[in-house]
Each structure stands twice: as structure tokens, then as C-alpha cells.
Design an enzyme around this catalytic site. Structure first.
Site, PDB file in Angstrom:
ATOM      1  N   HIS A  94       0.829  -1.215   0.000  1.00 27.14           N
ATOM      2  CA  HIS A  94       0.000   0.000   0.000  1.00 27.14           C
ATOM      3  C   HIS A  94       0.866   1.269   0.000  1.00 27.14           C
ATOM      4  O   HIS A  94       2.066   1.203  -0.275  1.00 27.14           O
ATOM      5  CB  HIS A  94      -0.994  -0.030   1.168  1.00 27.14           C
ATOM      6  CG  HIS A  94      -1.639  -1.380   1.335  1.00 27.14           C
ATOM      7  ND1 HIS A  94      -2.586  -1.851   0.457  1.00 27.14           N
ATOM      8  CD2 HIS A  94      -1.422  -2.386   2.233  1.00 27.14           C
ATOM      9  CE1 HIS A  94      -2.948  -3.081   0.818  1.00 27.14           C
ATOM     10  NE2 HIS A  94      -2.262  -3.433   1.886  1.00 27.14           N
ATOM     11  N   GLU A  97      -1.985   0.340   8.275  1.00 27.60           N
ATOM     12  CA  GLU A  97      -1.150  -0.745   7.765  1.00 27.60           C
ATOM     13  C   GLU A  97       0.002  -0.207   6.910  1.00 27.60           C
ATOM     14  O   GLU A  97       1.121  -0.711   7.005  1.00 27.60           O
ATOM     15  CB  GLU A  97      -1.998  -1.726   6.946  1.00 27.60           C
ATOM     16  CG  GLU A  97      -1.190  -2.940   6.504  1.00 27.60           C
ATOM     17  CD  GLU A  97      -1.791  -3.684   5.338  1.00 27.60           C
ATOM     18  OE1 GLU A  97      -2.987  -3.489   5.047  1.00 27.60           O
ATOM     19  OE2 GLU A  97      -1.044  -4.454   4.701  1.00 27.60           O
ATOM     20  N   HIS A 156       3.023  -6.943   4.765  1.00 32.99           N
ATOM     21  CA  HIS A 156       1.655  -6.491   5.040  1.00 32.99           C
ATOM     22  C   HIS A 156       1.280  -6.831   6.476  1.00 32.99           C
ATOM     23  O   HIS A 156       1.990  -7.568   7.165  1.00 32.99           O
ATOM     24  CB  HIS A 156       0.651  -7.196   4.111  1.00 32.99           C
ATOM     25  CG  HIS A 156       0.717  -6.743   2.690  1.00 32.99           C
ATOM     26  ND1 HIS A 156      -0.221  -5.912   2.134  1.00 32.99           N
ATOM     27  CD2 HIS A 156       1.621  -7.015   1.713  1.00 32.99           C
ATOM     28  CE1 HIS A 156       0.097  -5.682   0.856  1.00 32.99           C
ATOM     29  NE2 HIS A 156       1.214  -6.335   0.585  1.00 32.99           N
ATOM     30  N   GLU A 167       1.675 -11.550   6.066  1.00 32.85           N
ATOM     31  CA  GLU A 167       0.725 -10.762   6.865  1.00 32.85           C
ATOM     32  C   GLU A 167       1.252 -10.911   8.288  1.00 32.85           C
ATOM     33  O   GLU A 167       1.104 -11.963   8.913  1.00 32.85           O
ATOM     34  CB  GLU A 167      -0.692 -11.342   6.761  1.00 32.85           C
ATOM     35  CG  GLU A 167      -1.273 -11.391   5.348  1.00 32.85           C
ATOM     36  CD  GLU A 167      -1.869 -10.064   4.889  1.00 32.85           C
ATOM     37  OE1 GLU A 167      -1.675  -9.039   5.578  1.00 32.85           O
ATOM     38  OE2 GLU A 167      -2.545 -10.068   3.842  1.00 32.85           O
TER      39      GLU A 167
HETATM   40 ZN    ZN Z   1      -2.031  -5.189   2.976  1.00 37.04          ZN
END
Ligand code: ZN
Length: 247
Positions: A42, A79, A134, A211
């Protein structure tokens, strides 16, 4: 962006490709001669341009959105900022160990790039190994990290085995060094095979997407938001990279 990362931001501000170790001494480190790809997921201003995010890009199997804004904790820690922090800590340690770092974005205040371009940016740098960073927005009762792995699709056929090799070491160090449990809701024993992500479908170098935890779970969120834990996670990643590439 945290104040403590000011130096790193300045260091990476002019970066568009490979970061070269700053001194000959660093080039003799345990990762000398190695190139590591880092994709912090992102970006800080993605939320300002929905039409950019919604453009369709080919991920190797199907069309998908260019990117998303990412998730955030209940306390508002985003995030993208988390990904950027971990990526900076990781890059600093890798460079200290003599590696070169290939980077998909140069700040946390921009928009994009799209996920297919991120994959290509890393491919262009010919890294020995890459990691997409992430944190998840899962069910509030769910805890832990998940490592997302590529599924053979042609372009990535040659990197399935190497990605899994890295994933095994990364999983053991995330548990042992960072103290984060494997996900209670995503994948099996911390591994999830994904054929729907550009970053994994288009890669021509061994790569996983991690993640790091669940931002929507309060226990995970307090770890993810802690600088101490972030450094531990970066250490765990470095240890797994060294073990994978050097032994
Ligand atoms: Zn993400």
C-alpha cells in the site's frame, strides 16, 4: 511516519532501484553480493485516489484492482505506516549485513505503485529473495501471522521451491524470535497458497508475502504498533533471509 525513521526516510528518499552498501566494510558482511527485494504494501496517500486504486491490472491469471488502502488498528495505526516501518528496519539491517536492497516505493506519502508494477520493479532488480510486507485486517478474534506463497502459473514456476524454502525459515523465526503465533484463521499452520495476487503470480524471484499479524485483533495490534516488536520482526526476517541464502 514515526520520527525515529527520519534517517531511513532521508536515506531512501532518492531511491528508485537498487541501494548500494555505503562502505566497503559493509560489502564484506554475511549478505555481501546478495540482493533482497522489499515491497512495503500500500502507500500513505492511496486513500486520496480511489480511481487510481480501482484501475484493473493483469495479475498473471486475472484482472485485479491496482491496490487498496490497506487496513488499520482500532486505534488508527495504519497498515501502510506499519509496512513502511518494518521495511525500513529490515532494509537497514540488510544493508548493514552487506546486502543490496531493491525497493518498490521510496516514501510513505505517495500513491501506488500498482501491484503488478511492484512485482516488476522487484524482478528488474534480480533479487535473490523478496518479501512483500503487510498486516491483515482479519476477524477481531483471530490472531497471528500468515505467509502467503505462490502457486505455479508459468512465469513463477522456477521460484515455487525457493519461496517455500524461505517460508519455512521465516515461519520458525516469526514464532521463535518475534513471538507471534501462526494465524488462527488464515491458511494452514501459517502457510496460505495464493494464486490471486500479482506479487506472487508475476514474480520471477523467490518471494513470499507476509501478513505480520492481525491489526483488528487487540493483542496483535499492540505488538504491531510497538517499535520493540517491529525491530524483533525485522530481526526475524533477516535471520530467515540469512539462513535461506547463506545457510
Ligand atoms: Zn495489505
Amino acid at each position: 511516519m514515526r520520527k525515529s525513521l527520519g534517517v531511513a526516510v532521508a536515506l531512501f528518499a532518492s531511491l528508485t532501484g537498487v541501494l548500494v552498501p555505503a562502505s566497503p566494510a559493509q560489502a564484506t558482511g554475511i549478505l555481501a553480493g546478495k540482493v533482497i527485494g522489499i515491497d512495503p504494501g500500500h502507500n500513505g496517500r492511496n486513500y486520496t485516489d480511489p480511481s487510481f486504486l480501482n484501475q484493473q491490472v493483469w495479475n498473471g491469471r486475472e484482472w485485479e484492482n491496482c491496490d487498496t488502502t490497506g487496513t488499520q488498528t482500532r486505534g488508527g495505526y495504519t497498515e501502510h505506516a506499519f509496512n513502511w516501518a518494518i521495511a525500513n528496519y529490515l532494509a537497514q539491517q540488510l544493508i548493514r549485513a552487506g546486502a543490496k536492497v531493491v525497493w518498490t516505493r521510496t516514501s510513505d506519502t505517495g500513491i501506488g505503485p500498482c501491484v503488478d508494477r511492484r512485482a516488476r520493479l522487484l524482478n528488474y532488480g534480480h533479487p535473490n529473495l523478496s518479501i512483500d510486507i503487510h498486516a491483515d485486517g482479519g476477524p477481531t478474534t483471530g490472531r497471528g501471522f500468515a505467509i502467503l506463497l505462490p502457486v505455479a502459473d508459468g512465469p513463477n514456476n522456477g521460484v515455487i521451491k525457493g519461496s517455500l524454502h524461505f517460508a519455512y525459515y521465516l515461519r520458525s523465526r516469526m514464532v521463535g524470535m518475534a513471538g507471534m503465533p501462526v494465524s488462527t484463521y488464515d491458511g494452514v499452520n501459517g502457510f496460505a497458497y495464493r494464486s490471486d495476487l500479482a506479487g506472487l503470480n508475476l514474480t520471477t524471484q523467490p518471494k513470499v508475502l507476509i501478513e505480520c499479524g492481525n491489526m483488528r485483533n487487540s493483542t496483535d495490534a499492540s505488538l504491531l504498533g510497538s517499535k520493540t516488536w517491529q525491530l524483533k520482526a525485522a530481526n526475524a526476517m533477516v535471520s530467515a533471509i540469512v539462513k535461506t541464502l547463506v545457510g
